[in-house]
Enzyme design. Sequence first.
Site, PDB file in Angstrom:
ATOM      1  N   SER A  77       0.848   5.778  -1.102  1.00  0.00           N
ATOM      2  CA  SER A  77       0.082   6.997  -0.870  1.00  0.00           C
ATOM      3  C   SER A  77      -1.098   7.129  -1.824  1.00  0.00           C
ATOM      4  CB  SER A  77       0.995   8.217  -1.022  1.00  0.00           C
ATOM      5  OG  SER A  77       1.579   8.238  -2.317  1.00  0.00           O
ATOM      6  N   VAL A  78      -1.038   6.456  -2.973  1.00  0.00           N
ATOM      7  CA  VAL A  78      -2.079   6.596  -3.990  1.00  0.00           C
ATOM      8  C   VAL A  78      -2.968   5.361  -4.081  1.00  0.00           C
ATOM      9  CG1 VAL A  78      -2.495   6.855  -6.482  1.00  0.00           C
ATOM     10  CG2 VAL A  78      -0.756   8.254  -5.352  1.00  0.00           C
ATOM     11  N   ALA A  79      -2.393   4.183  -3.950  1.00  0.00           N
ATOM     12  CA  ALA A  79      -3.161   2.957  -4.179  1.00  0.00           C
ATOM     13  C   ALA A  79      -2.628   1.826  -3.316  1.00  0.00           C
ATOM     14  CB  ALA A  79      -3.099   2.571  -5.659  1.00  0.00           C
ATOM     15  N   GLN A  80      -3.413   0.755  -3.274  1.00  0.00           N
ATOM     16  CA  GLN A  80      -2.975  -0.471  -2.618  1.00  0.00           C
ATOM     17  C   GLN A  80      -3.026  -1.596  -3.638  1.00  0.00           C
ATOM     18  OE1 GLN A  80      -5.937  -0.544   0.477  1.00  0.00           O
ATOM     19  NE2 GLN A  80      -7.145  -2.107  -0.581  1.00  0.00           N
ATOM     20  N   VAL A  81      -2.263  -2.657  -3.370  1.00  0.00           N
ATOM     21  CA  VAL A  81      -2.122  -3.742  -4.336  1.00  0.00           C
ATOM     22  C   VAL A  81      -2.576  -5.052  -3.709  1.00  0.00           C
ATOM     23  CG1 VAL A  81      -0.534  -4.990  -5.845  1.00  0.00           C
ATOM     24  CG2 VAL A  81      -0.167  -2.552  -5.397  1.00  0.00           C
ATOM     25  N   SER A 127       0.848  -1.190   0.000  1.00  0.00           N
ATOM     26  CA  SER A 127       0.000   0.000   0.000  1.00  0.00           C
ATOM     27  C   SER A 127       0.879   1.233   0.000  1.00  0.00           C
ATOM     28  CB  SER A 127      -0.917   0.004   1.224  1.00  0.00           C
ATOM     29  OG  SER A 127      -1.779   1.129   1.197  1.00  0.00           O
ATOM     30  N   ASP A 179      10.611   7.539 -10.308  1.00  0.00           N
ATOM     31  CA  ASP A 179      10.399   7.137  -8.915  1.00  0.00           C
ATOM     32  C   ASP A 179      11.161   5.837  -8.657  1.00  0.00           C
ATOM     33  OD1 ASP A 179       9.408   7.315  -6.362  1.00  0.00           O
ATOM     34  OD2 ASP A 179       7.443   6.482  -6.829  1.00  0.00           O
ATOM     35  N   LYS A 214      -4.150  -3.273  -8.643  1.00  0.00           N
ATOM     36  CA  LYS A 214      -3.856  -1.995  -7.999  1.00  0.00           C
ATOM     37  C   LYS A 214      -5.144  -1.181  -7.929  1.00  0.00           C
ATOM     38  CE  LYS A 214      -0.058   1.356  -8.107  1.00  0.00           C
ATOM     39  NZ  LYS A 214       1.148   1.772  -8.855  1.00  0.00           N
TER      40      LYS A 214
END
Length: 393
Positions: A59-63, A57, A220, A85
Amino acid sequence: MARAERKFSEAEGPSSMSSVYPIAQDRFSYTKKTIERAFGRSLNEIFDKFEEEPIASGSVAQVHRAVLRYQYLQQKVKPIDVAVKVRHPGVGDSIRRDFIIMKCVAKLSKFIPNLSWLRLDESLQQFAVFMMSQVDLAREAAHLSRFIYNFRRWKDVSFPKPLYPLVHPAVLVETFEPGQSVLYYVDELQGYEWIKSDLAHIGIHALLKMLLVDNFIHADMHPGNILVRVSNSMSSQNPPLRSRPHVIFLDVGMTAELSKRDRVNLLEFFKAIALRDGRTAAECTLKLSRKQCCPDPRAFIEEVDKSFISWNSAEGNNVHPGECMHQLLEYVRRHKVNIDGNVTTVMVTTLVLEGWQRKLDPEYDAMSALQRLLFKVDWVESLFYTMEGVMAP
C-alpha cells in the site's frame, strides 16, 4: 499500446495501482525519476542491474531487485544484490486525505451513545501515527538498524540491512534477502515437523524478546513479512546433520514502543493469562487505558474470572491459552472496556504470531515460554534495581 502521457506528482493520490501507473513504462519512469532525484545520480551510476518489474508491491511502496555498483560505495567488493523500495506517488497525501475524512466521522461518533465509548478519535490519531511512519522510508531504515543491533547475537533471526547513504524518505536500498514465505511452511509443506517446530520456537521467542527485553516491537508481523531460509541439510533425516531454519523479518516501518506504565500492565496481563488467573487478567485489562470508560468494571472482572475458573477445571485443560486470550478480548468488547491503541497493536501482533505458531507446532506451548521468560524478567529487573540502588550517589 500507445504510451499514456501523464505526469505524477506528490499531490496525486492513487486509489489503485492501475490509476497511478497507466502502463508499465510510466511506472518505471516514475520509479527511475524518484531514485535519481533522491540520490542525485543516474540509475546506471548506482546500479549495475535494475529489474523494471517490481517483485513486490504494498500500500505504501513497491520493491525492485537490483545489483549495486560497488564503485558507488567506494568499496572493492563483489556486486551486492539489493532490494530497492520506492514509495508510491502521492501516497502520503492520499493517506492524509483519508484520515481527514475518517476524523470527521470519528468526531460525529462522540454524539452517538452506542459508539461514544469507543473513543474513535483517539484510536484514529494513534493509527495515523503508525500509518504515516510507514510513509517515511528513512525511518524504516532507522528501525532496521535498531532491530539489527537488538538481535546482533541471534544466529536464527535477521533483518535486511539498510545500505547508507542510499537511504531517503522516498527510497530505501537494503540488502536482498532470499527466502520463502513462512506461509509455505504453515500451509503447504508436508512432514519436516522438526523445521516447523523450530520455526514456532524462533518466532515466539523473537517476539518475546522484542516485548520483554527491547521494548521495540515489529507491529506488522503477518506471514507476508516473514521469510524462512533452510540449508540443504533439510533433506537429511539424520538429526545431528539438521540445521535450524533462519527467519528474516521484513517491512519494519510499523513498530510499537510502550510506556513504562503500559509495559508493566501488559506484562502482568500476559503473566495472568499464562497462569490462568482470570481476576488478575481482568484487573490488568482495565488498566490498559488511561481513560477507562467501562460502565461496570466489577461485572467484567466477575465474568472473566468465572471463565478462567472453568478453564482451570479438568474439562478445560484442553483449552489453548491463545483461545483464553481471544475469549477475554470478546469480553472486552461486550463490556465496552477501553484499551489504548499502542497496547492493542502489541496484543494483536502477539495473537497473529501465536496463531501461525500454533499451526506450525500445535504441541508448542507459547504461554509456558512466556511464563518462563516473565520470571526471568522479574529476576533481572529486581537485580537491576538493587544494583541501581547500591550504586546511586
